[in-house]
Design a protein around this motif. Structure first.
Motif: not given
Length: 108
Positions: A2-9, A45-46, A104-105
């Motif tokens: 599994s991967k850890h994901v961070e998404a910004f909104f 970045i978007p 996301m980064e």
């Protein structure tokens, strides 16, 4: 694996909406929260206009143009969505985040 994901909104509604749609995939430990004040957003970045991680890299190159202010893009981000996902579903998750105007980064 599994991967850890961070998404910004831009707002909590977009983050929660993306989280709800991501429930169609196998995600774990999902959480939406306000972005901490000390969070470094310099590499965020978007995703809009991209297709997968290669598109994100292309958008990052565009963000480096002289008439573009990446710090201004980050000022409107207020919420972060964290989750774990299986690697084989990662690209599908990125597309969902993109559809919900997520950031996301950039790939280093």
């Amino acid at each position: 694996m599994s991967k850890h994901v961070e998404a910004f909104f831009q707002n909590e509604n977009d983050a929660e909406s993306a989280k709800a749609e991501l429930q169609k995939l196998t995600i774990e430990n999902e959480m939406v929260e306000a972005i901490p004040v000390d969070k470094d957003l310099s590499m965020v970045i978007p995703l809009s206009g991209s297709s997968g991680t290669a598109g994100a890299a292309t958008n990052f190159a565009g963000a480096l143009e002289t008439d573009h202010d990446p710090l201004n893009d980050q000022k409107h981000l207020t919420h972060i969505l964290h989750f774990q996902i299986q690697e084989e579903q990662y690209d599908r998750a990125v597309k969902i985040i993109e559809q919900h105007k997520g950031h996301m980064e950039s790939v280093k």
